[in-house]
Write an enzyme that holds these catalytic residues in place. Structure first.
Site, PDB file in Angstrom:
ATOM      1  CE1 TYR A 115      -4.308  -1.347   0.481  1.00 24.47           C
ATOM      2  CE2 TYR A 115      -3.023  -2.928   1.870  1.00 24.47           C
ATOM      3  CZ  TYR A 115      -4.219  -2.706   1.276  1.00 24.47           C
ATOM      4  OH  TYR A 115      -5.284  -3.505   1.029  1.00 24.47           O
ATOM      5  CE1 TYR A 154      -2.180  -6.911   3.722  1.00 24.41           C
ATOM      6  CE2 TYR A 154      -2.996  -6.042   1.371  1.00 24.41           C
ATOM      7  CZ  TYR A 154      -3.186  -6.331   2.811  1.00 24.41           C
ATOM      8  OH  TYR A 154      -4.513  -5.874   3.109  1.00 24.41           O
ATOM      9  NE  ARG A 164      -6.750 -10.520   4.422  1.00 28.99           N
ATOM     10  CZ  ARG A 164      -7.819  -9.850   3.889  1.00 28.99           C
ATOM     11  NH1 ARG A 164      -7.713  -8.579   3.924  1.00 28.99           N
ATOM     12  NH2 ARG A 164      -8.823 -10.398   3.390  1.00 28.99           N
ATOM     13  CG  HIS A 167      -7.855  -7.691  -0.227  1.00 31.42           C
ATOM     14  ND1 HIS A 167      -6.669  -8.345   0.184  1.00 31.42           N
ATOM     15  CD2 HIS A 167      -8.155  -6.404   0.332  1.00 31.42           C
ATOM     16  CE1 HIS A 167      -6.107  -7.650   1.000  1.00 31.42           C
ATOM     17  NE2 HIS A 167      -6.564  -6.380   1.358  1.00 31.42           N
ATOM     18  CG  HIS A 169      -9.625  -2.571   1.289  1.00 30.24           C
ATOM     19  ND1 HIS A 169     -10.247  -3.242   2.484  1.00 30.24           N
ATOM     20  CD2 HIS A 169      -8.442  -3.133   1.076  1.00 30.24           C
ATOM     21  CE1 HIS A 169      -9.124  -3.889   2.952  1.00 30.24           C
ATOM     22  NE2 HIS A 169      -7.786  -3.695   2.197  1.00 30.24           N
TER      23      HIS A 169
HETATM   24 FE   LIG Z   1      -5.978  -4.810   2.402  1.00 29.62          FE
END
Ligand SMILES: [Fe+2]
Length: 248
Positions: A115, A154, A164, A167, A169
């Protein structure tokens, strides 16, 4: 409970009511998803009545959201790295009615699973051409459409070797604040599904499957982008309440 507000300026106005959350949502406390232990309320929730503010907002004019906001691959000096994809679908309410003019906001990691956020210190490269945030309004048929790149998986420190699944969000405002939904979209056949406590905090396997997009060959663009389709269902309105005229 009546939805009319006898004390307000809308005296006699009958408002729609929106259904309460269903059991397809994950419990607020999910022990395998460790951070929920810190934020889940220890006492029962107190339902707030739905008043004029909750069932008439938000009102978002198209002037606030531009077409470029829906293309996460633009707005930088160059193209982001990764697999370019189109993500589209319809926003419906539980009665099957399309929800037009709904604000759909997305945020995601880059293709390397990082991110663009100070808190994310995962040792994967940032991409100077990708910020990972976008938004759009649904059209008159309830359809949304984003252009982006496929996010990477990640690690997240929930437990040893926790990763994870890839995905995106999503946050949605429907016709009313009581329809707001924050959720995640996943990609088909991700090998990390069985190991992810967030995905598996949803008790109903069918509800989990509804979070997985489908590959959409019809929406792909030759020599340019692959595509995924994902429909989203918000709360519906309950039957309209009619006053009989003899109520206090
Ligand atoms: Fe996330």
């Amino acid at each position: 409970m009546t939805t009319a507000d006898p004390a307000g300026p809308g005296r006699g106005l009958v408002l729609p009511r929106y259904e309460q959350a269903t059991d397809t949502h994950p419990p607020l406390s999910s022990p395998d998803y460790r951070s929920t232990a810190l934020r889940a309320p220890a006492r029962p929730l107190v339902p707030l009545p739905q008043g004029l503010t909750e069932v008439t907002g938000p009102l978002l004019g198209p002037g606030l959201v531009t077409a470029d906001d829906a293309d996460l691959t633009r707005g930088h000096r160059g193209e982001p790295l990764g697999e370019r994809i189109i993500v589209t679908g319809r926003v419906l309410d539980s009665g099957g009615r399309p929800v037009p003019d709904a604000l759909v906001e997305v945020w995601q990691a880059n293709a390397a699973g990082r991110y663009a956020h100070a808190v994310d210190q995962h040792p994967a490269p940032l991409d100077p051409n990708f910020s990972g945030g976008g938004r759009c309004l649904t059209d008159s048929t309830g359809r949304y459409r984003f252009v982006t790149i496929k996010p990477g998986a990640y690690p997240w420190g929930n437990h040893r070797n926790a990763w994870r699944p890839a995905h995106i969000h999503f946050s949605l405002f429907g016709r009313a604040f009581t329809q707001r939904l924050v959720t995640q979209m996943y990609f088909p056949s991700d090998p990390l599904f069985p190991f992810d406590p967030i995905f598996n905090s949803i008790p109903d396997p069918k509800a989990r499957e509804r979070l997985i997009a489908t590959f959409d060959m019809d929406t792909t663009e030759p020599d340019w982008a692959l595509a995924y389709q994902w429909d989203i269902v918000l709360r519906g309105r309950t039957a309209t309440y009619f006053e009989t005229g003899d109520e206090q």
